[in-house]
Design a protein around this motif. Structure first.
Motif, PDB file in Angstrom:
ATOM      1  N   TRP A  17       0.818  -1.217   0.000  1.00 11.75           N
ATOM      2  CA  TRP A  17       0.000   0.000   0.000  1.00 11.75           C
ATOM      3  C   TRP A  17       0.856   1.274   0.000  1.00 11.75           C
ATOM      4  CZ3 TRP A  17      -4.279   1.345  -1.852  1.00 11.75           C
ATOM      5  CH2 TRP A  17      -4.869   2.550  -1.503  1.00 11.75           C
ATOM      6  N   PRO A  18       1.947   1.352   0.772  1.00  5.45           N
ATOM      7  CA  PRO A  18       2.775   2.571   0.697  1.00  5.45           C
ATOM      8  C   PRO A  18       3.269   2.869  -0.719  1.00  5.45           C
ATOM      9  CG  PRO A  18       3.368   1.314   2.637  1.00  5.45           C
ATOM     10  CD  PRO A  18       2.431   0.447   1.819  1.00  5.45           C
ATOM     11  N   ALA A  19       3.643   1.850  -1.469  1.00  2.00           N
ATOM     12  CA  ALA A  19       4.105   2.067  -2.844  1.00  2.00           C
ATOM     13  C   ALA A  19       2.973   2.565  -3.733  1.00  2.00           C
ATOM     14  CB  ALA A  19       4.699   0.784  -3.414  1.00  2.00           C
ATOM     15  N   VAL A  20       1.773   2.070  -3.508  1.00  2.00           N
ATOM     16  CA  VAL A  20       0.615   2.553  -4.275  1.00  2.00           C
ATOM     17  C   VAL A  20       0.388   4.032  -3.964  1.00  2.00           C
ATOM     18  CG1 VAL A  20      -1.883   2.333  -4.590  1.00  2.00           C
ATOM     19  CG2 VAL A  20      -0.448   0.281  -4.456  1.00  2.00           C
ATOM     20  N   CYS A  21       0.508   4.405  -2.704  1.00  2.00           N
ATOM     21  CA  CYS A  21       0.342   5.814  -2.321  1.00  2.00           C
ATOM     22  C   CYS A  21       1.395   6.696  -2.987  1.00  2.00           C
ATOM     23  CB  CYS A  21       0.399   5.957  -0.801  1.00  2.00           C
ATOM     24  SG  CYS A  21      -1.004   5.208   0.044  1.00  2.00           S
ATOM     25  N   GLY A  39      10.795   5.455 -17.486  1.00  5.72           N
ATOM     26  CA  GLY A  39      10.661   5.221 -16.053  1.00  5.72           C
ATOM     27  C   GLY A  39      10.362   6.524 -15.338  1.00  5.72           C
ATOM     28  N   PHE A  40      10.226   6.421 -14.025  1.00  7.27           N
ATOM     29  CA  PHE A  40       9.934   7.609 -13.233  1.00  7.27           C
ATOM     30  C   PHE A  40      11.139   8.534 -13.145  1.00  7.27           C
ATOM     31  CE2 PHE A  40       6.617   5.022 -10.934  1.00  7.27           C
ATOM     32  CZ  PHE A  40       5.551   5.790 -11.359  1.00  7.27           C
ATOM     33  N   ASP A  41      10.856   9.795 -12.909  1.00  6.40           N
ATOM     34  CA  ASP A  41      11.881  10.767 -12.549  1.00  6.40           C
ATOM     35  C   ASP A  41      12.182  10.498 -11.075  1.00  6.40           C
ATOM     36  OD1 ASP A  41      13.275  12.949 -11.572  1.00  6.40           O
ATOM     37  OD2 ASP A  41      12.064  14.420 -12.652  1.00  6.40           O
ATOM     38  N   TYR A  42      13.323   9.870 -10.819  1.00  3.08           N
ATOM     39  CA  TYR A  42      13.614   9.418  -9.460  1.00  3.08           C
ATOM     40  C   TYR A  42      13.929  10.543  -8.488  1.00  3.08           C
ATOM     41  CZ  TYR A  42      12.830   4.599 -10.291  1.00  3.08           C
ATOM     42  OH  TYR A  42      12.199   3.411 -10.559  1.00  3.08           O
ATOM     43  N   SER A  43      14.236  11.734  -8.976  1.00  5.10           N
ATOM     44  CA  SER A  43      14.381  12.847  -8.034  1.00  5.10           C
ATOM     45  C   SER A  43      13.018  13.194  -7.448  1.00  5.10           C
ATOM     46  CB  SER A  43      15.027  14.060  -8.699  1.00  5.10           C
ATOM     47  OG  SER A  43      14.240  14.529  -9.775  1.00  5.10           O
ATOM     48  N   ALA A  44      11.968  13.122  -8.244  1.00  2.00           N
ATOM     49  CA  ALA A  44      10.610  13.354  -7.739  1.00  2.00           C
ATOM     50  C   ALA A  44      10.177  12.222  -6.815  1.00  2.00           C
ATOM     51  CB  ALA A  44       9.626  13.488  -8.906  1.00  2.00           C
ATOM     52  N   VAL A  45      10.501  10.995  -7.185  1.00  2.00           N
ATOM     53  CA  VAL A  45      10.147   9.838  -6.354  1.00  2.00           C
ATOM     54  C   VAL A  45      10.820   9.962  -4.988  1.00  2.00           C
ATOM     55  CG1 VAL A  45      10.433   7.345  -6.093  1.00  2.00           C
ATOM     56  CG2 VAL A  45       9.698   8.285  -8.279  1.00  2.00           C
ATOM     57  N   ARG A  46      12.096  10.269  -4.983  1.00  2.00           N
ATOM     58  CA  ARG A  46      12.822  10.398  -3.715  1.00  2.00           C
ATOM     59  C   ARG A  46      12.202  11.479  -2.841  1.00  2.00           C
ATOM     60  NH1 ARG A  46      19.172  11.983  -2.803  1.00  2.00           N
ATOM     61  NH2 ARG A  46      19.068  11.895  -0.545  1.00  2.00           N
ATOM     62  N   ASP A  63       8.901  -1.850  -4.084  1.00  2.00           N
ATOM     63  CA  ASP A  63       7.526  -2.126  -4.514  1.00  2.00           C
ATOM     64  C   ASP A  63       7.089  -1.172  -5.624  1.00  2.00           C
ATOM     65  OD1 ASP A  63       7.336  -4.223  -2.707  1.00  2.00           O
ATOM     66  OD2 ASP A  63       6.288  -3.035  -1.193  1.00  2.00           O
ATOM     67  N   LEU A  64       7.478   0.089  -5.506  1.00  2.00           N
ATOM     68  CA  LEU A  64       7.141   1.060  -6.548  1.00  2.00           C
ATOM     69  C   LEU A  64       7.765   0.659  -7.880  1.00  2.00           C
ATOM     70  CD1 LEU A  64       5.810   3.761  -7.319  1.00  2.00           C
ATOM     71  CD2 LEU A  64       7.998   4.844  -6.758  1.00  2.00           C
ATOM     72  N   GLN A  65       8.983   0.130  -7.853  1.00  2.00           N
ATOM     73  CA  GLN A  65       9.639  -0.278  -9.086  1.00  2.00           C
ATOM     74  C   GLN A  65       8.944  -1.474  -9.741  1.00  2.00           C
ATOM     75  OE1 GLN A  65      13.677  -0.404  -7.490  1.00  2.00           O
ATOM     76  NE2 GLN A  65      14.202   1.245  -8.908  1.00  2.00           N
ATOM     77  N   VAL A  66       8.300  -2.310  -8.954  1.00  2.00           N
ATOM     78  CA  VAL A  66       7.501  -3.400  -9.524  1.00  2.00           C
ATOM     79  C   VAL A  66       6.307  -2.805 -10.278  1.00  2.00           C
ATOM     80  CG1 VAL A  66       6.023  -5.381  -8.990  1.00  2.00           C
ATOM     81  CG2 VAL A  66       8.222  -5.109  -7.820  1.00  2.00           C
ATOM     82  N   ILE A  67       5.631  -1.843  -9.645  1.00  2.00           N
ATOM     83  CA  ILE A  67       4.498  -1.172 -10.303  1.00  2.00           C
ATOM     84  C   ILE A  67       4.981  -0.484 -11.577  1.00  2.00           C
ATOM     85  CG2 ILE A  67       2.795   0.685 -10.085  1.00  2.00           C
ATOM     86  CD1 ILE A  67       2.826   0.099  -7.015  1.00  2.00           C
ATOM     87  N   GLU A  68       6.063   0.246 -11.469  1.00  3.13           N
ATOM     88  CA  GLU A  68       6.621   0.975 -12.608  1.00  3.13           C
ATOM     89  C   GLU A  68       6.955   0.027 -13.768  1.00  3.13           C
ATOM     90  OE1 GLU A  68      10.420   3.962 -13.194  1.00  3.13           O
ATOM     91  OE2 GLU A  68      10.664   2.180 -11.948  1.00  3.13           O
ATOM     92  N   GLY A  69       7.622  -1.062 -13.463  1.00  3.35           N
ATOM     93  CA  GLY A  69       8.019  -2.010 -14.508  1.00  3.35           C
ATOM     94  C   GLY A  69       6.837  -2.613 -15.239  1.00  3.35           C
ATOM     95  N   ARG A  70       5.822  -3.017 -14.497  1.00  2.00           N
ATOM     96  CA  ARG A  70       4.629  -3.611 -15.133  1.00  2.00           C
ATOM     97  C   ARG A  70       3.887  -2.573 -15.959  1.00  2.00           C
ATOM     98  NH1 ARG A  70       4.048  -8.426 -16.306  1.00  2.00           N
ATOM     99  NH2 ARG A  70       1.808  -8.279 -16.042  1.00  2.00           N
ATOM    100  N   LEU A  71       3.818  -1.352 -15.464  1.00  2.00           N
ATOM    101  CA  LEU A  71       3.125  -0.302 -16.201  1.00  2.00           C
ATOM    102  C   LEU A  71       3.855   0.029 -17.497  1.00  2.00           C
ATOM    103  CD1 LEU A  71       0.546   1.211 -15.455  1.00  2.00           C
ATOM    104  CD2 LEU A  71       1.974   3.117 -14.809  1.00  2.00           C
TER     105      LEU A  71
END
Length: 80
Positions: A17-21, A39-46, A63-71
């Motif tokens: 759930w935290p990664a979904v948030c 992929g995501f802009d990891y400066s924004a993710v951080r 967990d977020l990277q799993v979501i990112e990869g599948r998307l």
């Protein structure tokens, strides 16, 4: 090709759930190239992970990277 029906409800594993948030907060922060998602802009993710103050930020990132990869996989296939 058959059109897939949109999913109205889905279950999220509580530990994910935290990664979904985080995903919902950074879903507009994509890097793109050659008409495809990279992929995501990891400066924004951080920044978002830090602001949200998670106890285990690396687990959230994993967990977020799993979501990112599948998307990325799903959307890039769809656009071809």
């Amino acid at each position: 090709m058959d059109e897939a029906k949109p999913v109205e409800h889905f279950e999220v594993i509580p530990s994910a759930w935290p990664a979904v948030c985080v995903f919902l907060k950074v879903q507009t922060q994509w890097r793109t190239g050659m008409s495809a998602l990279i992929g995501f802009d990891y400066s924004a993710v951080r920044w978002v992970i830090e602001l949200m103050g998670f106890n285990e930020p690396l687990a959230v990132l994993d967990d977020l990277q799993v979501i990112e990869g599948r998307l990325i996989e799903t959307l890039n296939k769809r656009d071809k």
